[in-house]
Design a protein around this motif. Structure first.
Motif, PDB file in Angstrom:
ATOM      1  N   TYR A  51       0.833  -1.197   0.000  1.00  0.00           N
ATOM      2  CA  TYR A  51       0.000   0.000   0.000  1.00  0.00           C
ATOM      3  C   TYR A  51       0.873   1.255   0.000  1.00  0.00           C
ATOM      4  O   TYR A  51       0.660   2.169  -0.777  1.00  0.00           O
ATOM      5  CB  TYR A  51      -0.937  -0.014   1.208  1.00  0.00           C
ATOM      6  N   ASN A  52       1.870   1.269   0.865  1.00  0.00           N
ATOM      7  CA  ASN A  52       2.727   2.448   0.964  1.00  0.00           C
ATOM      8  C   ASN A  52       4.165   2.002   1.220  1.00  0.00           C
ATOM      9  O   ASN A  52       4.413   1.207   2.116  1.00  0.00           O
ATOM     10  CB  ASN A  52       2.250   3.361   2.098  1.00  0.00           C
ATOM     11  N   TYR A  75       3.327  -4.238  -7.131  1.00  0.00           N
ATOM     12  CA  TYR A  75       1.895  -4.030  -7.302  1.00  0.00           C
ATOM     13  C   TYR A  75       1.532  -2.933  -6.317  1.00  0.00           C
ATOM     14  O   TYR A  75       1.643  -3.114  -5.108  1.00  0.00           O
ATOM     15  CB  TYR A  75       1.125  -5.327  -7.026  1.00  0.00           C
ATOM     16  N   LEU A  76       1.136  -1.794  -6.860  1.00  0.00           N
ATOM     17  CA  LEU A  76       0.980  -0.593  -6.055  1.00  0.00           C
ATOM     18  C   LEU A  76      -0.465  -0.116  -6.009  1.00  0.00           C
ATOM     19  O   LEU A  76      -1.246  -0.346  -6.936  1.00  0.00           O
ATOM     20  CB  LEU A  76       1.861   0.526  -6.631  1.00  0.00           C
ATOM     21  N   LYS A 104      -8.301  -0.870  -4.471  1.00  0.00           N
ATOM     22  CA  LYS A 104      -7.440  -0.457  -3.362  1.00  0.00           C
ATOM     23  C   LYS A 104      -6.524  -1.623  -2.997  1.00  0.00           C
ATOM     24  O   LYS A 104      -6.976  -2.729  -2.743  1.00  0.00           O
ATOM     25  CB  LYS A 104      -8.257  -0.045  -2.157  1.00  0.00           C
ATOM     26  N   ASN A 105      -5.246  -1.380  -3.008  1.00  0.00           N
ATOM     27  CA  ASN A 105      -4.262  -2.396  -2.681  1.00  0.00           C
ATOM     28  C   ASN A 105      -3.748  -2.137  -1.268  1.00  0.00           C
ATOM     29  O   ASN A 105      -2.845  -1.334  -1.073  1.00  0.00           O
ATOM     30  CB  ASN A 105      -3.099  -2.375  -3.679  1.00  0.00           C
ATOM     31  N   HIS A 106      -4.335  -2.799  -0.311  1.00  0.00           N
ATOM     32  CA  HIS A 106      -3.953  -2.588   1.074  1.00  0.00           C
ATOM     33  C   HIS A 106      -3.017  -3.684   1.581  1.00  0.00           C
ATOM     34  O   HIS A 106      -2.736  -3.778   2.777  1.00  0.00           O
ATOM     35  CB  HIS A 106      -5.214  -2.490   1.951  1.00  0.00           C
ATOM     36  N   LEU A 107      -2.508  -4.506   0.665  1.00  0.00           N
ATOM     37  CA  LEU A 107      -1.583  -5.574   1.043  1.00  0.00           C
ATOM     38  C   LEU A 107      -0.236  -5.012   1.484  1.00  0.00           C
ATOM     39  O   LEU A 107       0.187  -3.952   1.019  1.00  0.00           O
ATOM     40  CB  LEU A 107      -1.354  -6.516  -0.139  1.00  0.00           C
ATOM     41  N   LYS A 108       0.395  -5.743   2.343  1.00  0.00           N
ATOM     42  CA  LYS A 108       1.786  -5.486   2.741  1.00  0.00           C
ATOM     43  C   LYS A 108       2.481  -6.830   2.659  1.00  0.00           C
ATOM     44  O   LYS A 108       2.615  -7.547   3.640  1.00  0.00           O
ATOM     45  CB  LYS A 108       1.884  -4.935   4.168  1.00  0.00           C
ATOM     46  N   GLY A 120       2.323  -8.691   6.812  1.00  0.00           N
ATOM     47  CA  GLY A 120       1.768  -8.277   8.097  1.00  0.00           C
ATOM     48  C   GLY A 120       0.998  -6.990   7.956  1.00  0.00           C
ATOM     49  O   GLY A 120       0.461  -6.675   6.892  1.00  0.00           O
ATOM     50  N   SER A 121       0.984  -6.222   9.022  1.00  0.00           N
ATOM     51  CA  SER A 121       0.218  -4.975   9.021  1.00  0.00           C
ATOM     52  C   SER A 121       1.057  -3.769   8.603  1.00  0.00           C
ATOM     53  O   SER A 121       0.506  -2.718   8.284  1.00  0.00           O
ATOM     54  CB  SER A 121      -0.371  -4.719  10.412  1.00  0.00           C
ATOM     55  N   ALA A 122       2.370  -3.903   8.573  1.00  0.00           N
ATOM     56  CA  ALA A 122       3.262  -2.754   8.379  1.00  0.00           C
ATOM     57  C   ALA A 122       3.486  -2.414   6.913  1.00  0.00           C
ATOM     58  O   ALA A 122       3.901  -3.264   6.122  1.00  0.00           O
ATOM     59  CB  ALA A 122       4.612  -3.016   9.030  1.00  0.00           C
TER      60      ALA A 122
END
Length: 159
Positions: A51-52, A75-76, A104-108, A120-122
Protein backbone atom coordinates in the motif's frame (compact mmCIF):
# COMPACT_ATOMS: atom_id res chain seq x y z
CA UNK A 1 26.75 -41.72 19.49
CA UNK A 2 25.95 -38.20 20.70
CA UNK A 3 28.31 -36.69 18.11
CA UNK A 4 26.49 -38.52 15.31
CA UNK A 5 23.15 -37.29 16.65
CA UNK A 6 24.44 -33.72 16.84
CA UNK A 7 25.75 -33.83 13.25
CA UNK A 8 22.47 -35.30 11.97
CA UNK A 9 20.45 -32.74 13.92
CA UNK A 10 22.47 -29.85 12.49
CA UNK A 11 22.17 -31.21 8.95
CA UNK A 12 18.44 -31.80 9.08
CA UNK A 13 17.44 -28.79 11.17
CA UNK A 14 18.56 -26.45 8.40
CA UNK A 15 16.17 -28.16 5.98
CA UNK A 16 13.09 -27.48 8.09
CA UNK A 17 11.04 -24.42 7.33
CA UNK A 18 10.99 -21.53 9.74
CA UNK A 19 8.70 -18.68 10.64
CA UNK A 20 9.17 -15.62 12.82
CA UNK A 21 6.88 -12.87 14.09
CA UNK A 22 8.25 -9.38 14.73
CA UNK A 23 6.40 -6.82 16.83
CA UNK A 24 7.06 -3.20 15.91
CA UNK A 25 8.37 -0.81 17.05
CA UNK A 26 10.19 -3.10 19.53
CA UNK A 27 11.63 -5.31 16.78
CA UNK A 28 12.00 -2.54 14.18
CA UNK A 29 15.76 -2.73 13.84
CA UNK A 30 16.04 -6.50 13.53
CA UNK A 31 13.03 -6.81 11.21
CA UNK A 32 14.21 -4.06 8.86
CA UNK A 33 17.71 -5.58 8.84
CA UNK A 34 16.20 -8.97 8.02
CA UNK A 35 14.18 -7.48 5.13
CA UNK A 36 17.30 -5.74 3.81
CA UNK A 37 19.18 -9.04 4.05
CA UNK A 38 16.42 -10.78 2.08
CA UNK A 39 16.57 -8.04 -0.57
CA UNK A 40 20.38 -8.09 -0.68
CA UNK A 41 20.53 -11.88 -0.93
CA UNK A 42 17.78 -12.32 -3.50
CA UNK A 43 19.17 -13.99 -6.59
CA UNK A 44 16.34 -13.91 -9.14
CA UNK A 45 13.13 -12.16 -8.09
CA UNK A 46 11.35 -9.99 -5.57
CA UNK A 47 7.58 -9.55 -5.75
CA UNK A 48 6.06 -6.79 -3.63
CA UNK A 49 2.46 -5.74 -3.16
CA UNK A 50 2.46 -2.72 -0.89
CA UNK A 51 0.00 0.00 0.00
CA UNK A 52 2.73 2.45 0.96
CA UNK A 53 6.49 2.18 0.56
CA UNK A 54 8.74 5.10 1.40
CA UNK A 55 11.40 3.76 3.79
CA UNK A 56 14.64 5.03 2.23
CA UNK A 57 16.91 2.23 3.40
CA UNK A 58 14.57 -0.41 1.94
CA UNK A 59 14.23 1.57 -1.30
CA UNK A 60 18.03 1.85 -1.51
CA UNK A 61 18.41 -1.94 -1.19
CA UNK A 62 15.68 -2.54 -3.79
CA UNK A 63 17.47 -0.22 -6.23
CA UNK A 64 20.74 -2.12 -5.69
CA UNK A 65 18.97 -5.45 -6.24
CA UNK A 66 17.45 -4.17 -9.47
CA UNK A 67 20.84 -2.96 -10.70
CA UNK A 68 22.39 -6.37 -10.10
CA UNK A 69 19.69 -8.04 -12.23
CA UNK A 70 17.08 -9.17 -9.72
CA UNK A 71 13.63 -8.95 -11.32
CA UNK A 72 11.45 -6.80 -9.09
CA UNK A 73 7.70 -6.69 -9.60
CA UNK A 74 5.65 -4.12 -7.71
CA UNK A 75 1.89 -4.03 -7.30
CA UNK A 76 0.98 -0.59 -6.05
CA UNK A 77 -2.09 1.22 -4.84
CA UNK A 78 -3.40 3.79 -7.29
CA UNK A 79 -3.90 6.58 -4.74
CA UNK A 80 -0.54 6.09 -3.00
CA UNK A 81 1.35 5.82 -6.27
CA UNK A 82 0.09 9.22 -7.38
CA UNK A 83 0.83 10.84 -4.03
CA UNK A 84 4.21 9.35 -3.15
CA UNK A 85 7.25 10.84 -4.83
CA UNK A 86 9.42 8.15 -3.24
CA UNK A 87 7.46 5.32 -4.85
CA UNK A 88 7.35 7.20 -8.17
CA UNK A 89 11.11 7.78 -8.09
CA UNK A 90 11.81 4.20 -7.08
CA UNK A 91 9.93 2.61 -9.95
CA UNK A 92 10.29 5.24 -12.66
CA UNK A 93 14.04 5.75 -12.30
CA UNK A 94 14.98 2.08 -12.28
CA UNK A 95 14.38 -1.14 -14.15
CA UNK A 96 11.73 -2.15 -11.66
CA UNK A 97 8.49 -3.38 -13.21
CA UNK A 98 5.32 -2.09 -11.62
CA UNK A 99 1.59 -2.27 -11.96
CA UNK A 100 -0.79 0.23 -10.43
CA UNK A 101 -3.86 -1.69 -9.32
CA UNK A 102 -7.33 -0.29 -9.90
CA UNK A 103 -8.73 -1.72 -6.68
CA UNK A 104 -7.44 -0.46 -3.36
CA UNK A 105 -4.26 -2.40 -2.68
CA UNK A 106 -3.95 -2.59 1.07
CA UNK A 107 -1.58 -5.57 1.04
CA UNK A 108 1.79 -5.49 2.74
CA UNK A 109 3.34 -8.55 1.15
CA UNK A 110 6.73 -9.47 -0.31
CA UNK A 111 8.08 -12.68 -1.78
CA UNK A 112 11.83 -13.20 -2.18
CA UNK A 113 13.09 -15.69 -4.79
CA UNK A 114 9.69 -17.40 -4.62
CA UNK A 115 10.80 -19.00 -1.36
CA UNK A 116 10.58 -16.56 1.57
CA UNK A 117 7.64 -14.29 2.37
CA UNK A 118 7.26 -11.20 4.52
CA UNK A 119 3.83 -9.86 5.35
CA UNK A 120 1.77 -8.28 8.10
CA UNK A 121 0.22 -4.97 9.02
CA UNK A 122 3.26 -2.75 8.38
CA UNK A 123 3.70 -0.62 5.31
CA UNK A 124 7.35 -0.22 4.43
CA UNK A 125 7.57 3.31 5.81
CA UNK A 126 9.81 4.72 8.50
CA UNK A 127 6.73 5.56 10.56
CA UNK A 128 5.42 2.00 10.46
CA UNK A 129 8.72 0.64 11.72
CA UNK A 130 9.48 3.30 14.33
CA UNK A 131 6.20 4.84 15.51
CA UNK A 132 3.41 2.29 15.08
CA UNK A 133 2.36 -0.96 16.68
CA UNK A 134 2.68 -3.37 13.77
CA UNK A 135 3.25 -7.05 13.08
CA UNK A 136 5.63 -8.49 10.50
CA UNK A 137 5.62 -12.22 9.79
CA UNK A 138 8.47 -13.90 7.90
CA UNK A 139 8.21 -17.45 6.67
CA UNK A 140 9.58 -20.01 4.28
CA UNK A 141 6.88 -22.58 5.10
CA UNK A 142 6.10 -24.37 1.83
CA UNK A 143 2.31 -24.27 2.22
CA UNK A 144 2.38 -20.53 3.00
CA UNK A 145 4.69 -19.80 0.07
CA UNK A 146 2.38 -21.72 -2.27
CA UNK A 147 -0.58 -19.57 -1.19
CA UNK A 148 1.43 -16.36 -1.52
CA UNK A 149 2.53 -17.31 -5.03
CA UNK A 150 -1.17 -17.76 -5.85
CA UNK A 151 -1.91 -14.27 -4.51
CA UNK A 152 0.74 -12.75 -6.77
CA UNK A 153 -0.55 -14.79 -9.70
CA UNK A 154 -4.04 -13.44 -9.01
CA UNK A 155 -2.75 -9.86 -8.84
CA UNK A 156 -0.97 -10.33 -12.17
CA UNK A 157 -3.96 -12.00 -13.79
CA UNK A 158 -6.51 -9.46 -12.55
CA UNK A 159 -4.44 -6.38 -13.25
Amino acid sequence: MSKIFLVLFLLFSSSFASSKIYFLPKDAKISSEKIISLIDNSKSSIDISMYNLSYKKLIKSLNKASKRGVIINFYLDKSKFKKSDKINNLVKNSGIKYKVLEKKNHLKLALFDKSTAVFGSANWTKESFQDNFEIIYMTDEVKDIKQIKEIFYSLEKNY
